[in-house]
Scaffold this active site. Structure first.
Site, PDB file in Angstrom:
ATOM      1  N   HIS A  60       1.071  -0.976   0.116  1.00 36.20           N
ATOM      2  CA  HIS A  60      -0.070  -0.223   0.168  1.00 36.20           C
ATOM      3  C   HIS A  60       1.016   1.120   0.224  1.00 36.20           C
ATOM      4  CE1 HIS A  60      -3.241  -2.908   1.112  1.00 36.20           C
ATOM      5  NE2 HIS A  60      -3.991  -1.756   1.095  1.00 36.20           N
ATOM      6  N   HIS A  93       0.797  -2.955   9.496  1.00 39.67           N
ATOM      7  CA  HIS A  93       2.360  -3.228   9.082  1.00 39.67           C
ATOM      8  C   HIS A  93       3.332  -2.678  10.246  1.00 39.67           C
ATOM      9  CE1 HIS A  93       2.500  -4.718   5.000  1.00 39.67           C
ATOM     10  NE2 HIS A  93       1.320  -4.041   4.761  1.00 39.67           N
ATOM     11  N   ASP A 115       8.333  -1.955   7.678  1.00 39.65           N
ATOM     12  CA  ASP A 115       7.704  -2.202   6.460  1.00 39.65           C
ATOM     13  C   ASP A 115       7.491  -0.946   5.610  1.00 39.65           C
ATOM     14  OD1 ASP A 115       7.845  -4.669   7.598  1.00 39.65           O
ATOM     15  OD2 ASP A 115       5.574  -4.732   7.702  1.00 39.65           O
TER      16      ASP A 115
END
Length: 430
Positions: free
Chosen positions: A316, A359, A363
């Site tokens: 994302h 996350h 990340d």
């Protein structure tokens, strides 16, 4: 003097050789007329880029400039022949060369002006021609108002080949990578560590900020808005084929790297709220069906897709950041509102990803770093023609060399309405 009173377009190689001798370029007769059979027609179409690049490859700068000036003079004297042959001055004269000799006067709306080589650039919002006599730029020669990284520049239209077939190849590439990523996510889901054995790793942000349940949906909403902004820019940009090709090649490359990182290392689930456990999909057909479900839903929770284990690194964040950089790169720097909105959406999207505890911080950080560095490296290479044709670029970046070999320098931000109707939109945007 010309070697004869004939039309330049009818000159033979011998007459071109005579013209070169008279202009003081006798040392190039062998190269141009004997080796490459340059006649009058090809002489009219010759540009400075042809002289510098292969197969001619002239290296003496003074000779290149003097021969270019002689060619420009010859082309100006034979404008009627150029138009009859379909070789408009905009096709044969490179932008930025000898504009003063053509009787062109430039002006900027703001006071900050500076020269850069043969090109005058400014930080103003408008660059225009004020001299009524544009000798050499008659009817049919379209000068486009362009922007590149905030500086107004004047480019001649039609210089970049869209190469749609390369764009199709890049589209196939990114669709293949997305499909492969979906399949790797299915394999990763089978290897999710048990939360009872491997609890969430210590993370300063996740341990300090309480979880916001609706934050991940907001992060995806930010990505959707950025996607619509980029699609609008893509629709109106004159060089939309090059933009889309670059987006596909960069996005595909980053996600291909993500396939490797998330498959090699399986991190523990970042939060107890995530009901993630190792799940086996049985035979290969079941895995393919699950991968198709992830692929068709774009891996988004807004479309009902739930994934586990694909943590290193955040997909994302990659999408949101890449779209932000494309929006800000391919719009003028004077469009401050668009850039501000784009960056706000990017930063809030990253915050929402972390606030949702979907996350780890590492990340998101690695995803942002890799995406921005790859975008900047790619565009630095693409905007520097010396790197495009270097042996090192062909070896280390073969896909880049393939996609960008015919893109000569920065892509100008030119806009036009791509449809015939309504007519007022063409005059408003074009």
């Amino acid at each position: 003097m010309a070697p004869s009173e004939d039309s330049v377009s009818t000159w033979s190689c011998k007459q071109v050789a005579q013209w070169l001798q008279e202009e003081g370029f006798g040392e190039y007769v062998e190269l141009l007329c004997t080796q490459h059979r340059l006649d009058g027609l090809s002489l009219l179409a010759l540009t400075e880029a042809d002289l510098r690049g292969p197969p001619l490859g002239l290296t003496v700068l003074g000779d290149i400039k003097r021969l270019t000036i002689a060619l420009r003079r010859l082309q100006r004297q034979n404008q009627a022949q150029l138009e009859e042959l379909g070789l408009r001055p905009t096709d044969s004269i490179p932008a930025g060369l000898m504009l003063a000799g053509a009787g062109v006067e430039w002006s900027c709306d703001l006071a900050d002006r500076r020269y850069n080589g043969s090109e005058r650039s400014c930080n103003g919002t408008e660059l225009r021609l004020r001299n009524g006599d544009r000798s050499g730029y008659g009817s049919g020669a379209a000068l486009c108002h362009t922007h590149s990284n905030g500086r107004c520049r004047q480019h001649l239209a039609g210089r970049l080949d869209p190469e749609v077939w390369k764009t199709v190849i890049s589209s196939v590439y990114v669709f293949f990578v997305f499909g492969f990523t979906s399949f790797v996510m299915v394999l990763v889901h089978e290897r999710v560590p048990d939360t009872r054995t491997y609890p969430p790793l210590p993370d300063i942000f996740l341990d300090s900020v309480p979880r916001i349940p609706w934050a991940f949906a907001m992060a995806e909403a930010c990505g959707v808005i950025l996607c619509y902004m980029f699609l609008l820019i893509l629709l109106l940009h004159k060089h939309r084929s090059i933009l889309f090709r670059r987006l596909c090649s960069l996005m595909g490359t980053v996600f291909l790297l993500r396939c490797c990182t998330m498959f090699v290392t399986s991190l523990s689930v970042p939060g107890q709220h995530l009901k993630c456990a190792s799940k086996t999909y049985g035979d290969t057909l079941g895995k393919i069906q699950r991968a198709l479900a992830i692929w068709s839903g774009f891996g988004m929770t807004l479309t009902g897709v739930q994934t586990c284990g694909d943590y290193m690194f955040s997909g994302h964040t990659v999408v949101i950041t890449m779209l932000n950089f494309f929006v800000t790169e391919y719009t003028p720097r004077t469009w401050n509102m668009i850039h501000t909105i784009s960056w706000v959406l990017n930063l809030f999207g990253i915050f929402f990803i972390l606030a949702a505890h979907e996350h780890y911080s590492i990340d998101v950080f690695i995803a942002f770093y890799i995406t921005t560095r790859l975008f900047l490296y790619y565009h630095t290479l693409a905007n520097t023609r010396a790197y495009q044709h270097s042996r090192r670029a062909r070896i280390w970046f073969p896909m880049f060399s393939f996609f960008e070999c015919n893109v000569n320098g920065p892509v100008p931000n030119q806009y036009h309405w791509p449809f015939s109707k309504p007519a007022f939109m063409k005059s408003l945007i074009g």
